[in-house]
Design a protein around this motif. Structure first.
Motif, PDB file in Angstrom:
ATOM      1  N   GLU A 172     -23.942  -5.693 -15.731  1.00 26.90           N
ATOM      2  CA  GLU A 172     -24.135  -5.526 -13.967  1.00 26.90           C
ATOM      3  C   GLU A 172     -24.655  -6.755 -13.604  1.00 26.90           C
ATOM      4  O   GLU A 172     -24.642  -7.384 -12.431  1.00 26.90           O
ATOM      5  N   LEU A 173     -24.256  -8.675 -14.240  1.00 24.76           N
ATOM      6  CA  LEU A 173     -23.934  -9.416 -13.588  1.00 24.76           C
ATOM      7  C   LEU A 173     -22.840  -9.194 -12.592  1.00 24.76           C
ATOM      8  O   LEU A 173     -23.372  -9.847 -11.607  1.00 24.76           O
ATOM      9  N   ASP A 178     -22.841 -11.189  -5.726  1.00 22.96           N
ATOM     10  CA  ASP A 178     -22.115 -11.474  -4.172  1.00 22.96           C
ATOM     11  C   ASP A 178     -21.080 -11.828  -4.184  1.00 22.96           C
ATOM     12  O   ASP A 178     -20.278 -12.254  -5.449  1.00 22.96           O
ATOM     13  N   VAL A 179     -20.061 -11.942  -3.148  1.00 19.25           N
ATOM     14  CA  VAL A 179     -18.755 -12.750  -2.816  1.00 19.25           C
ATOM     15  C   VAL A 179     -19.425 -13.768  -2.115  1.00 19.25           C
ATOM     16  O   VAL A 179     -19.482 -13.599  -1.138  1.00 19.25           O
ATOM     17  N   VAL A 186     -20.343 -14.798  -7.036  1.00 17.65           N
ATOM     18  CA  VAL A 186     -21.675 -16.219  -7.082  1.00 17.65           C
ATOM     19  C   VAL A 186     -22.627 -14.864  -8.042  1.00 17.65           C
ATOM     20  O   VAL A 186     -23.013 -13.956  -7.182  1.00 17.65           O
ATOM     21  N   HIS A 187     -23.515 -15.548  -8.747  1.00 18.33           N
ATOM     22  CA  HIS A 187     -24.849 -15.015  -8.812  1.00 18.33           C
ATOM     23  C   HIS A 187     -25.905 -15.651  -9.305  1.00 18.33           C
ATOM     24  O   HIS A 187     -26.020 -16.772  -9.537  1.00 18.33           O
ATOM     25  N   VAL A 191     -21.935 -19.929  -9.597  1.00 21.01           N
ATOM     26  CA  VAL A 191     -20.790 -19.104  -9.424  1.00 21.01           C
ATOM     27  C   VAL A 191     -20.682 -18.408 -10.692  1.00 21.01           C
ATOM     28  O   VAL A 191     -21.050 -19.069 -12.005  1.00 21.01           O
ATOM     29  N   LEU A 192     -20.333 -17.004 -10.973  1.00 22.24           N
ATOM     30  CA  LEU A 192     -20.695 -16.440 -12.061  1.00 22.24           C
ATOM     31  C   LEU A 192     -19.297 -16.334 -12.888  1.00 22.24           C
ATOM     32  O   LEU A 192     -17.887 -16.136 -12.486  1.00 22.24           O
ATOM     33  N   THR A 193     -19.262 -17.064 -14.063  1.00 23.25           N
ATOM     34  CA  THR A 193     -17.963 -17.701 -14.492  1.00 23.25           C
ATOM     35  C   THR A 193     -17.627 -16.688 -15.972  1.00 23.25           C
ATOM     36  O   THR A 193     -18.574 -16.215 -16.126  1.00 23.25           O
ATOM     37  N   SER A 194     -17.204 -16.911 -16.303  1.00 24.39           N
ATOM     38  CA  SER A 194     -16.112 -15.789 -18.003  1.00 24.39           C
ATOM     39  C   SER A 194     -17.545 -17.065 -18.887  1.00 24.39           C
ATOM     40  O   SER A 194     -18.065 -16.196 -19.755  1.00 24.39           O
ATOM     41  N   GLU A 195     -17.659 -18.069 -18.823  1.00 23.26           N
ATOM     42  CA  GLU A 195     -18.638 -18.435 -19.721  1.00 23.26           C
ATOM     43  C   GLU A 195     -20.010 -17.643 -19.245  1.00 23.26           C
ATOM     44  O   GLU A 195     -20.635 -17.532 -20.690  1.00 23.26           O
TER      45      GLU A 195
END
Length: 396
Positions: A172-173, A178-179, A186-187, A191-195
């Motif tokens: 879901e994340l 967004d891009v 980007v959430h 920024v949506l990271t692996s971590e």
């Protein structure tokens, strides 16, 4: 409750080798110890299996709990052998040897078998006390553990349900992000990271009574290394491999699942690799049944991938791209245990729990892996994983 342990293989081995008992000296992080004793403790304790029962030697701290929880015929505390006096007179190393030797003597054990990972210091100390210690080379307890009873299967199902919830959180994340102009996901303005995704996976698992030491959220070239945990921003138009392998905090049983997603368009070659991997995964699943070897199931997956024009370690043992690992492994109290779904994999039996996880890897394209956890049955398998397979992430 705990697993119903079949001690017949151990006792048959003792009879065949004319030994008196089978001893484990470890804490409960050792899965054989946990399985045989039905007990968990953070410090080493001793379990001996003899022809007449299973017997535990524990500290006074653990004695009350062991009496209540352990799957043993007897529980003895160290103080019954004046352990503190032994330490004062002989020091901790020799005191431990004398303690265990006295405990074994009380249970008629002069000669014993021990597992391959038995502490060398304990073995030498027992020999100094006049006992015969033989390392059994076959991994008898691990072999017994490989066949799960219904109680164990239910624990693994429960862990896999938690796993599915964690995978849904991660998916879901990715699906709702967004891009950014630079292609990063980007959430909620960050920024949506692996971590970050790994943190949300871990939080979800904790809410379901499970934990994990690590997990894999690997984007683009990171995903081309099957055991790269992944780091940094997740990006649009790239393959993202998510491999989650949690353990239930109470029962100790693992789950295991992998899905590969791509937000946007990863390109024709990436999509083809996904389709081939899915075909290999489905073919390997259909090949599973009691009596078939793990090697045969692995060969089926290799056939599909090689026929599509990609290398495998079977076709080229030196390849660094293509299908560069085995098709699967046993899962239970260890995340990797018997049986093996690999070139050396032996016969599968009802009650074996195995992963099926073919993949195709290349740093220039990224990685693809699809993995379910299944239980072998007489005429096929039960899929313990209830999670859709699809490249495009969904928030539903």
């Amino acid at each position: 409750m705990s697993a119903t342990v079949d001690f017949a293989p151990l006792r048959d081995y003792l009879e065949a080798t004319d030994l008196d008992g089978y001893c484990i000296d470890a804490d409960a992080s050792d899965s054989d110890q946990r399985y045989v004793s039905g007990f968990t403790a953070p410090d080493p304790y001793q379990t001996v299996v003899t022809p007449d029962g299973v017997h535990l030697l524990v500290s006074g701290l653990e004695y009350g709990r062991a009496k209540t929880e352990a799957a043993a015929d007897s529980v003895t505390r160290r103080s019954e052998y004046d352990y503190r006096k032994l330490v004062a007179e002989h020091g901790p190393y020799e005191a431990k040897s004398r303690l265990i030797a006295a405990f074994l003597e009380d249970h008629g054990v002069d000669s014993l078998a021990v597992p391959r990972n038995f502490p060398t210091g304990t073995a030498d100390g027992l020999r100094e006390q006049g006992l015969s210690v033989t390392v059994e080379p076959e991994g008898l307890v691990e072999d017994v553990r490989s066949t799960k009873d219904e109680w164990e299967l239910e624990q693994i199902r429960a862990t896999q349900r938690a796993n599915e919830a964690a995978m849904a959180t991660a998916e879901e994340l990715i699906a709702t992000a967004d891009v950014a102009d630079d292609g990063s996901l980007v959430h909620d303005g960050e920024v949506l990271t692996s971590e970050r995704v790994k943190t949300e996976i871990e939080v979800t698992l904790l809410r379901h009574g499970c934990g994990l030491d690590d997990t894999i959220v690997a984007c683009a070239a990171d995903g081309a290394d099957p055991h790269d945990r992944g780091s940094g921003p997740l990006e649009v138009d790239e393959l993202i491999v998510i491999d989650i392998f949690p353990r239930d905090k109470e029962t100790g049983y693992f789950g295991d699942m992998t899905r590969t997603f791509a937000r946007g368009d990863p390109g024709d070659e990436a999509r083809r690799r996904y389709e081939v991997t899915e075909e290999a995964y489905e073919a390997a699943l259909e090949a599973v049944e009691a009596g078939v070897t793990g090697e045969a199931v692995h060969d089926v997956a290799c056939d599909v991938i090689e026929d599509a024009g990609y290398e495998t370690l079977r076709s080229d043992p030196s390849t660094e791209t293509g299908f560069i690992h085995s098709t699967g492994h046993g899962v239970g109290l260890d995340i990797h245990e018997q049986p093996s779904v690999a070139p050396s994999g032996g016969e599968l039996e009802p009650g074996h729990v195995i992963s099926i996880e073919p993949g195709i890897y290349d740093p220039a394209v990224g990685g693809v892996r699809i993995e379910d956890l299944i239980a072998v049955t007489e005429d096929g398998y039960e899929n313990l994983t209830d999670y859709r397979v699809g490249l495009e992430p969904s928030s539903e």
